[in-house]
Design an enzyme around this catalytic site. Structure first.
Site, PDB file in Angstrom:
ATOM      1  N   ASP A  10       0.852  -1.190   0.000  1.00  0.00           N
ATOM      2  CA  ASP A  10       0.000   0.000   0.000  1.00  0.00           C
ATOM      3  C   ASP A  10       0.883   1.234   0.000  1.00  0.00           C
ATOM      4  O   ASP A  10       2.025   1.190   0.470  1.00  0.00           O
ATOM      5  CB  ASP A  10      -0.910   0.013   1.229  1.00  0.00           C
ATOM      6  CG  ASP A  10      -2.036  -1.007   1.146  1.00  0.00           C
ATOM      7  OD1 ASP A  10      -2.447  -1.341   0.019  1.00  0.00           O
ATOM      8  OD2 ASP A  10      -2.516  -1.440   2.202  1.00  0.00           O
ATOM      9  N   ASP A  21      -6.859  -1.524  -4.696  1.00  0.00           N
ATOM     10  CA  ASP A  21      -7.976  -1.271  -3.784  1.00  0.00           C
ATOM     11  C   ASP A  21      -8.998  -0.329  -4.415  1.00  0.00           C
ATOM     12  O   ASP A  21     -10.211  -0.531  -4.282  1.00  0.00           O
ATOM     13  CB  ASP A  21      -7.472  -0.668  -2.473  1.00  0.00           C
ATOM     14  CG  ASP A  21      -6.540  -1.588  -1.705  1.00  0.00           C
ATOM     15  OD1 ASP A  21      -6.613  -2.817  -1.902  1.00  0.00           O
ATOM     16  OD2 ASP A  21      -5.733  -1.073  -0.914  1.00  0.00           O
TER      17      ASP A  21
END
Length: 157
Positions: free
Chosen positions: A111, A128
């Site tokens: 991330d 995401d």
């Protein structure tokens, strides 16, 4: 059906490759950047959304692969679902499989988007966002279909 499949495969490949290239940059090339509203900072997520189920860290990738397999079998048996939602499905698969590949490659999901202006938000990645976009498309199509069915029922009455 062939047209939808070609489009879905193209979307899948493009999203998957872009996501993996960006993640490689953050994981291996120190692409971190601090900004006043949002920063790009490498972080690993060992769970799912908001790090839930991180206690399953080592088994999560296998659980997710089984879910993908079950979803794929469902789509083979229900081709009409694929035809109706092929764009959303391509986005879901690209994002989901890219995040699963991260678990095998890096030990966790890579991330890097970190919003921190006015409030702090979870760190997330392109995959995401694509998964969220797919869910929005599915919900939108379901609402639209429901309204059309309601309108048809009112006409019949």
């Amino acid at each position: 059906m062939k047209k939808e499949l070609k489009i879905a495969i193209t979307i899948f490949i493009v999203v998957f490759i872009i996501d993996q290239v960006v993640k490689f940059g953050f994981a291996n090339l120190s692409w971190d950047v601090d900004g006043p509203y949002m920063s790009l900072k490498l972080a690993y997520n060992y769970g799912v959304a908001f790090s839930m189920f991180s206690f399953l860290e080592h088994n999560l990738k296998y659980i997710q692969l089984v879910i993908i397999l079950i979803a794929t079998l469902y789509l083979f048996k229900n081709k009409n679902v694929f035809k109706e939602y092929y764009i959303a499905i391509a986005l879901l698969y690209a994002g989901g499989l890219s995040n699963i590949l991260d678990r095998f490659t890096y030990g966790g999901v890579v991330d890097y988007f970190y919003w921190h202006h006015w409030f702090e938000f979870a760190i997330f990645n392109i995959a995401d966002v694509m998964i969220d976009l797919a869910v929005v498309i599915i919900i939108f199509k379901q609402i639209k279909q429901s309204r059309e069915e309601k309108k048809q029922n009112e006409i019949k009455s």
